[in-house]
Each structure stands twice: as C-alpha cells, then as structure tokens.
Design an enzyme around this catalytic site. Structure first.
Site, short mmCIF file in Angstrom:
data_model
loop_
_atom_site.label_atom_id
_atom_site.label_comp_id
_atom_site.label_asym_id
_atom_site.label_seq_id
_atom_site.Cartn_x
_atom_site.Cartn_y
_atom_site.Cartn_z
N LYS A 123 20.47 31.44 35.00
CA LYS A 123 19.09 31.26 35.42
C LYS A 123 18.81 29.92 35.93
O LYS A 123 18.17 29.44 36.95
CB LYS A 123 18.32 31.49 34.28
N THR A 126 13.23 24.45 30.01
CA THR A 126 13.63 24.38 31.55
C THR A 126 12.86 25.20 32.56
O THR A 126 13.51 26.60 32.42
CB THR A 126 15.02 24.14 31.64
N LYS A 147 15.57 17.51 34.92
CA LYS A 147 16.33 18.40 33.79
C LYS A 147 17.12 19.32 34.53
O LYS A 147 18.43 19.71 34.17
CB LYS A 147 15.44 19.30 33.14
#
Length: 302
Positions: free
Chosen positions: A238, A93, A169
C-alpha cells in the site's frame, strides 16, 4: 488527568494508547473491531460507544490502516457533530491527495486537522520514542502538543499544510522499502556463497549502516523471522503505491518502483500478514529456482 480520545487500536494504536496511559492521560478509545478494546480498558482506558463519543473529548488521535478506513470512520456526519474547538491528529500514513481531502472535510465541520504520521514500530511507540512528522495549523498542533510529545522521541514540524507531513512520511517508507530489497539481495548473495547471514548483518550494522532498519530488519531476514508482524507486506505494498501516486502528482519518475511492486505483490500473495521484511523470501525463492534450473540444464547436457 488530561483527556485524549483515540481511534484505531491495531498493534501500533494499542501501543500508543498504552504509552499515553503510562504517562497519566485519561484515554477514551474506540475501534472498529471491539476485541482490541478490553485489554486497554483493563489498563485504565475508557471505552467509547462510538466515534462521536471520542470526538466529544475535544482532542483526538487516530491510527487507521488506509484512506478508505479513515473515510468510513470520520464521515462528514460524524465530524459535524464534534464539539466546537475539537482537534484531530491523523497519525496514519495516508496518500498525499487524501491529506488535502481530509483537511478540507475537517475544516468544513469546524474541526482542526493535523497530519502526524509516525516513524517506528509498536515497541518504539510503547517506549515513547517515535519520530512524529507533524503538519497543520499552529493552534491545532499546540493543542495536541502534550500527547504528541508523550509518544515521541522527537517531533518533526513540516509547516501548516498537512500534506507535507504525509509526503515526508511516504518518502521515508519508500527508503525503507528499498533497504528491505537491498538487504534481500545482499543476504541472498552471501548465503549462497556460504557466508553466515547473521554475521553479515552484524558487519553491515556495525560499519556502514547502523540503525533499526539494517539492524532490526536485517536480523529478521537473516533468521527468516516474520511473525509477529510490526508492519505487514500488505501495508508495505500500500505504501509503495502511495509513493508512486505522490511521484506521479509532481512528475517525478521512480525507476525502481515497478520492480519493487512486482516483488511486493509476490510477497503479499505468499503471506499477506507477514512482516514486510518477508519480501526477502521472494529473492531467495527466485535464486533457489534459478539454481535448480541451472542444475537441471547442466544434467541434461550430453
């Protein structure tokens, strides 16, 4: 056997390599930390001396932790040395901006680039049941189809622009982040009201919210069970940042993102290597602190 290269042997990458080995692939592996390599070699993988040796297979999958790690490993010099026709699927990702950057860098070196971020935890990867969101040129995707299908319960095509897969995603992870906080608040409420949190999770999972998020993470929160981590609080913070960046790029306001950022930042400070479900402990601590303060204030009244 069909040969495939693999870079990035964290918990997810190692599970994916294990699955490919079980499916009969000849897997050439490399990792920045060499400790992760020997267990996979014992299972039949071949260790590469460097990333160039992995790219020499012509077909490469990678799972690296973040944008900076990807840049450090797949440098322009490394990509330039890849053989003609080489194709690389980035299964991590990464930010939407980085997806475009990485696609351009690969194109400049004549290497096909596919974004293929995954949905699922390591045990799901080991069972070949991941959901894989895929975007890239048709020929590049086709050349990796056998490996992706070996890892996936379902592959979700998102077109030719790699950034589309990463946007999708990031959106999924943003939903999970909200679910974790929603469970944290609901479970703290029922706990403090004297209700068994595990029974509440079973109720939710067998009525309105069936599935791995409310069932799996809900059970972990009810039991305060955050090790081993399938996905850490650090990585959760993150990915929250990636959602905020993606939203800003298309002028979308995310009203809850600032509050979630505070919660995740506090969770990282308390346990950076714990599973991201540990964000629930922030709500629990705050509730306990508020209750203590209320009791203190009541006791001080004349």
């Amino acid at each position: 056997m069909t040969t495939i290269g693999f870079v990035g042997l964290g918990s997810m990458g190692s599970a994916m390599v294990g699955r490919l080995l079980d499916e009969g692939f000849d897997v050439v592996v490399w990792n920045r930390s060499r400790d992760a390599v020997p267990p996979l070699v014992e299972r039949g993988a071949r260790a590469a001396a460097d990333v160039g040796e992995v790219l020499a297979t012509g077909r490469v999958l990678s799972v690296l932790a973040h944008d900076a790690a990807f840049r450090a490993v797949f440098t322009p010099e490394v990509l330039a040395a890849a053989p003609a026709g080489c194709v690389h699927a980035n299964m991590a990702t990464v930010s939407v901006a980085a997806a475009g950057e990485f696609a351009a860098a690969h194109a400049a070196a004549g290497v096909g680039y596919v974004a293929a971020p995954v949905i699922g935890r390591p045990p799901v990867a080991a069972a070949g049941k991941l959901n894989i969101v895929v975007a890239g040129a048709d020929d590049a995707r086709s050349s990796l189809e056998d490996a992706l299908e070996a890892l996936a319960g379902r592959v979700w095509p998102m077109g030719s622009d790699p950034s589309a897969a990463n946007t999708a995603k990031i959106g999924v992870n943003y939903l999970i982040i909200h679910a974790l906080q929603a469970m944290a608040e609901s479970l703290t409420l029922v706990e403090r009201s004297g209700i068994d949190p595990s029974a509440f999770v079973e109720l939710a999972n067998n009525s309105l919210f069936p599935g791995p998020v409310y069932g799996g993470y809900g059970a972990a929160i009810a039991e305060s069970r955050y090790l081993p981590a399938g996905f850490t609080t650090t990585l959760g913070l993150k990915d929250l940042g990636l959602a905020r960046q993606a939203a800003a790029a298309v002028d979308v306001e995310l009203p809850t993102a600032g509050v979630l950022d505070e919660v995740f930042t506090e969770a990282v400070a308390a346990g950076a290597d714990l599973d991201w479900a540990a964000v629930a402990e922030v709500t629990r601590r705050r509730a306990a602190g508020a209750a203590t303060e209320a009791t203190t204030q009541q006791g001080s009244k004349p």
